[in-house]
Design a protein around this motif. Structure first.
Motif, PDB file in Angstrom:
ATOM      1  N   HIS A  89       0.802  -1.235   0.000  1.00  0.00           N
ATOM      2  CA  HIS A  89       0.000   0.000   0.000  1.00  0.00           C
ATOM      3  C   HIS A  89       0.831   1.279   0.000  1.00  0.00           C
ATOM      4  CE1 HIS A  89      -3.848  -2.095   0.701  1.00  0.00           C
ATOM      5  NE2 HIS A  89      -3.105  -2.949   1.380  1.00  0.00           N
ATOM      6  N   VAL A  90       1.983   1.284   0.597  1.00  0.00           N
ATOM      7  CA  VAL A  90       2.821   2.489   0.669  1.00  0.00           C
ATOM      8  C   VAL A  90       4.062   2.257  -0.175  1.00  0.00           C
ATOM      9  CG1 VAL A  90       4.060   4.084   2.182  1.00  0.00           C
ATOM     10  CG2 VAL A  90       1.950   3.000   2.980  1.00  0.00           C
ATOM     11  N   HIS A  91       4.173   3.024  -1.271  1.00  0.00           N
ATOM     12  CA  HIS A  91       5.226   2.824  -2.259  1.00  0.00           C
ATOM     13  C   HIS A  91       6.108   4.064  -2.361  1.00  0.00           C
ATOM     14  CE1 HIS A  91       2.642  -0.538  -3.457  1.00  0.00           C
ATOM     15  NE2 HIS A  91       1.650   0.323  -3.570  1.00  0.00           N
ATOM     16  N   PRO A 115      -6.268   1.687 -11.659  1.00  0.00           N
ATOM     17  CA  PRO A 115      -7.300   1.209 -10.722  1.00  0.00           C
ATOM     18  C   PRO A 115      -6.684   0.604  -9.470  1.00  0.00           C
ATOM     19  CG  PRO A 115      -7.035  -0.342 -12.528  1.00  0.00           C
ATOM     20  CD  PRO A 115      -6.182   0.845 -12.868  1.00  0.00           C
ATOM     21  N   LEU A 116      -7.456   0.598  -8.396  1.00  0.00           N
ATOM     22  CA  LEU A 116      -7.045  -0.047  -7.155  1.00  0.00           C
ATOM     23  C   LEU A 116      -7.311  -1.549  -7.229  1.00  0.00           C
ATOM     24  CD1 LEU A 116      -8.491   2.563  -4.646  1.00  0.00           C
ATOM     25  CD2 LEU A 116      -6.063   2.054  -4.952  1.00  0.00           C
ATOM     26  N   ASP A 117      -6.500  -2.304  -6.528  1.00  0.00           N
ATOM     27  CA  ASP A 117      -6.629  -3.766  -6.477  1.00  0.00           C
ATOM     28  C   ASP A 117      -7.740  -4.124  -5.494  1.00  0.00           C
ATOM     29  OD1 ASP A 117      -6.403  -6.496  -6.172  1.00  0.00           O
ATOM     30  OD2 ASP A 117      -4.217  -6.495  -5.938  1.00  0.00           O
ATOM     31  N   ARG A 118      -8.840  -4.700  -5.992  1.00  0.00           N
ATOM     32  CA  ARG A 118      -9.989  -5.002  -5.130  1.00  0.00           C
ATOM     33  C   ARG A 118      -9.793  -6.227  -4.248  1.00  0.00           C
ATOM     34  NH1 ARG A 118     -15.739  -3.601  -8.028  1.00  0.00           N
ATOM     35  NH2 ARG A 118     -15.192  -1.526  -8.819  1.00  0.00           N
ATOM     36  N   SER A 119      -8.693  -6.929  -4.405  1.00  0.00           N
ATOM     37  CA  SER A 119      -8.438  -8.066  -3.529  1.00  0.00           C
ATOM     38  C   SER A 119      -7.786  -7.635  -2.213  1.00  0.00           C
ATOM     39  CB  SER A 119      -7.527  -9.088  -4.228  1.00  0.00           C
ATOM     40  OG  SER A 119      -6.212  -8.577  -4.391  1.00  0.00           O
ATOM     41  N   ARG A 120      -7.461  -6.339  -2.099  1.00  0.00           N
ATOM     42  CA  ARG A 120      -6.813  -5.802  -0.910  1.00  0.00           C
ATOM     43  C   ARG A 120      -7.633  -4.620  -0.380  1.00  0.00           C
ATOM     44  NH1 ARG A 120      -1.754  -5.471  -4.480  1.00  0.00           N
ATOM     45  NH2 ARG A 120      -0.875  -7.575  -4.400  1.00  0.00           N
ATOM     46  N   PRO A 121      -7.287  -4.096   0.791  1.00  0.00           N
ATOM     47  CA  PRO A 121      -7.911  -2.845   1.234  1.00  0.00           C
ATOM     48  C   PRO A 121      -7.777  -1.767   0.165  1.00  0.00           C
ATOM     49  CG  PRO A 121      -6.727  -3.831   3.058  1.00  0.00           C
ATOM     50  CD  PRO A 121      -6.414  -4.666   1.841  1.00  0.00           C
ATOM     51  N   LEU A 122      -8.842  -1.000  -0.037  1.00  0.00           N
ATOM     52  CA  LEU A 122      -8.961  -0.138  -1.221  1.00  0.00           C
ATOM     53  C   LEU A 122      -8.291   1.217  -1.031  1.00  0.00           C
ATOM     54  CD1 LEU A 122     -12.594  -1.015  -2.345  1.00  0.00           C
ATOM     55  CD2 LEU A 122     -10.421  -1.869  -3.244  1.00  0.00           C
ATOM     56  N   TRP A 123      -6.966   1.193  -0.834  1.00  0.00           N
ATOM     57  CA  TRP A 123      -6.204   2.439  -0.771  1.00  0.00           C
ATOM     58  C   TRP A 123      -4.748   2.153  -1.092  1.00  0.00           C
ATOM     59  CZ3 TRP A 123      -2.137   3.491   2.733  1.00  0.00           C
ATOM     60  CH2 TRP A 123      -1.932   2.514   3.713  1.00  0.00           C
ATOM     61  N   GLU A 124      -4.058   3.204  -1.509  1.00  0.00           N
ATOM     62  CA  GLU A 124      -2.618   3.118  -1.690  1.00  0.00           C
ATOM     63  C   GLU A 124      -2.021   4.520  -1.574  1.00  0.00           C
ATOM     64  OE1 GLU A 124      -2.182   1.263  -5.489  1.00  0.00           O
ATOM     65  OE2 GLU A 124      -2.336   3.144  -6.604  1.00  0.00           O
ATOM     66  N   MET A 125      -0.755   4.549  -1.247  1.00  0.00           N
ATOM     67  CA  MET A 125      -0.056   5.805  -1.009  1.00  0.00           C
ATOM     68  C   MET A 125       1.282   5.759  -1.739  1.00  0.00           C
ATOM     69  SD  MET A 125       1.073   7.251   2.750  1.00  0.00           S
ATOM     70  CE  MET A 125      -0.608   7.216   3.352  1.00  0.00           C
ATOM     71  N   TRP A 126       1.549   6.806  -2.500  1.00  0.00           N
ATOM     72  CA  TRP A 126       2.799   6.897  -3.235  1.00  0.00           C
ATOM     73  C   TRP A 126       3.604   8.052  -2.648  1.00  0.00           C
ATOM     74  CZ3 TRP A 126       3.982   3.326  -7.006  1.00  0.00           C
ATOM     75  CH2 TRP A 126       2.932   2.496  -7.410  1.00  0.00           C
TER      76      TRP A 126
END
Length: 482
Positions: A89-91, A115-126
């Motif tokens: 999630h944090v890249h 798009p976000l990966d729906r198999s994981r929690p729906l957030w990411e941070m760059w």
């Protein structure tokens, strides 16, 4: 101890899942510009990533994932991700040189189109390093994405508070102490719940018909009296009102909040009136220079939070919307502001007459398969270009923190929310206050608005033009009466 309830998505939350396609992405984004010089310890990505993990690992909104109901018979549920991994999630990224605003927004536009990966929690941070904003030392920018099924404007700000504090070494503003996860039932129970929910929907629909019919009658009456909000499907067509692609462009700018407040005080209007007036002027100037300015005013959808008035306790999205004409058909900025204030007052009165839960109530009937098929058909047939324009764009004015905030110890210098764009309205503008500043974020479909910086840079200029018109008002009134 986990709650013994199933955390089912509300119809409105789930509808953002059903509306999503590879072109119409339903996540919201935010660009957070940080000054690492204020951090208690020298900045390293590993330390920042570890701090983020410490602050979110027990927060359900960051560590829950979707689980579908068998056969898609009901809205999905949230369950805890037992394999949550912060590295998913944090890249980390670094800007190409010279590492200025142009490089930052180009990279953000690319990330926003994924798009976000729906198999994981729906957030990411760059975490983007090497941003040169002309301050003598590099800044760090955090580009964050969360699915709209998880947050609206208010709940999104609340989630960011899990990462922010009022002092560099203070505890975060929010913790997960009072939050719990929903239960993960077996397939048979999920199927039974879905069948029961579908069996009761006809009764629920019948209960909504009468108040909805009364609302239509009242709206007709307001329209005849000239006190109704602007109506959808009455917007003029522009170059950003068509079928969108998955490509995104982003642009950022800043305005002085105190200047907006000065105009508000001098004219007896509101901050929102001033912001929408400035937006109308910027759009008018942008379209006029492109030879595209329509005779009729542009029409914007303005999201409205109902967190304070809803009767619903569940669901992340507690939002309604009103329609507002932006006065792009009016050249005089002062007249535009006066008209905006009147229209906004009528729109608020009209909106307040509508149940805060109306949109959420009807969204419960969104069917996963039907909704998804309808959206794909709508896009493939390019129907957005064949019927009257519903609205030209979405524009939001979000109140932010009046004091300095620190993100994992780094001072927040900029906070730019960015919403989704839709088929038929490929432009979204969000304005957010932050410690004396108004941060303007523009996100658009690249094919519709290839150079959004040309639009966003007009906001400060339009604010200056409006200030000058307000300052000259006594002289103009004196000349008119002499």
């Amino acid at each position: 101890m986990e709650m013994l309830v199933v955390d089912r998505l509300s119809g409105l939350d789930a509808s953002f899942l059903y509306l999503e396609t590879p072109a119409q992405l339903m996540h919201v984004c935010g660009m957070i510009v940080l000054d690492p010089a204020t951090m208690p310890e020298p900045y390293t990505f590993a330390r920042l990533q570890r701090t983020v993990e410490e602050r979110v690992r027990d927060t359900p909104a960051f560590t829950r994932k979707l689980r579908r109901v068998p056969l898609g018979l009901d809205h999905p549920i949230w369950v805890r991700d037992r394999q949550f991994d912060i590295e998913r999630h944090v890249h980390r990224l670094a800007l190409p040189q010279p590492g200025g605003l142009a490089e930052l927004t180009e990279l953000a536009g690319h990330l926003a189109g994924q798009p976000l990966d729906r198999s994981r929690p729906l957030w990411e941070m760059w975490v983007i390093e090497g941003y040169d904003a002309g301050l003598g030392h590099d800044l760090v920018a955090v580009f964050m994405k969360m699915h709209h099924a998880t947050v609206d404007g208010v709940s999104g700000a609340n989630l960011v508070s899990h990462l922010c504090s009022l002092e560099p070494e203070a505890d975060p503003l929010a913790t997960a102490a009072d939050q719990t996860y929903g239960r993960d039932p077996d397939q048979l129970e999920l199927l039974g719940r879905a069948l029961l929910s579908n069996a009761t929907k006809p009764v629920q629909a019948a209960r909504l018909l009468s108040p909805s019919a009364q609302l239509v009658t009242k709206t007709v009456g307001r329209a005849r009296a000239g006190t109704a909000m602007a109506a959808p499907l009455t917007a003029p067509r522009t170059s950003f009102n068509g079928t969108i692609t998955g490509h995104r462009t982003i642009a950022l700018a800043d305005m002085d909040l105190e200047q907006v407040r000065e105009i508000k005080a001098a004219t007896g209007t509101t901050v929102n009136d001033v912001v929408l007036t400035v937006a109308g002027g910027a759009l008018r100037s942008y379209l006029e220079d492109r030879g595209e300015l329509p005779d009729d005013s542009l029409l914007a959808t303005v999201p409205v939070s109902v967190h304070g008035s809803t009767k619903r306790s569940s669901g992340a999205n507690k939002v309604s919307a009103l329609f507002a004409k932006l006065g792009t058909d009016e050249e005089d900025p002062l007249v535009r502001l006066e008209d905006m204030a009147t229209r906004n007052r009528h729109a608020k009165e009209h909106h307040n007459a509508i149940s805060a839960d109306s949109l959420q109530d009807w969204a419960e009937f969104a069917a996963p398969r039907t909704f998804g098929l309808a959206v794909r058909t709508y896009a493939s047939l390019r129907l957005a270009e064949r019927h009257p324009v519903v609205h030209n764009l979405v524009i939001s004015n979000v109140p932010g923190p009046p004091v300095p905030l620190y993100f994992c110890g780094a001072e927040v210098l900029g906070l730019y929310p960015l919403g989704p764009v839709f088929h038929g309205a490929g432009l979204n503008i969000t304005v957010m206050s932050n410690h004396g500043h108004l941060h303007v974020g523009v996100i658009a479909c690249r094919e519709s608005v290839p150079h959004p910086d040309d639009l966003v840079q007009r906001f400060p200029a339009q604010l200056a033009e409006l200030r000058a018109a307000v300052a000259a008002r006594p002289l103009r009134e004196e000349a008119e009466t002499s």
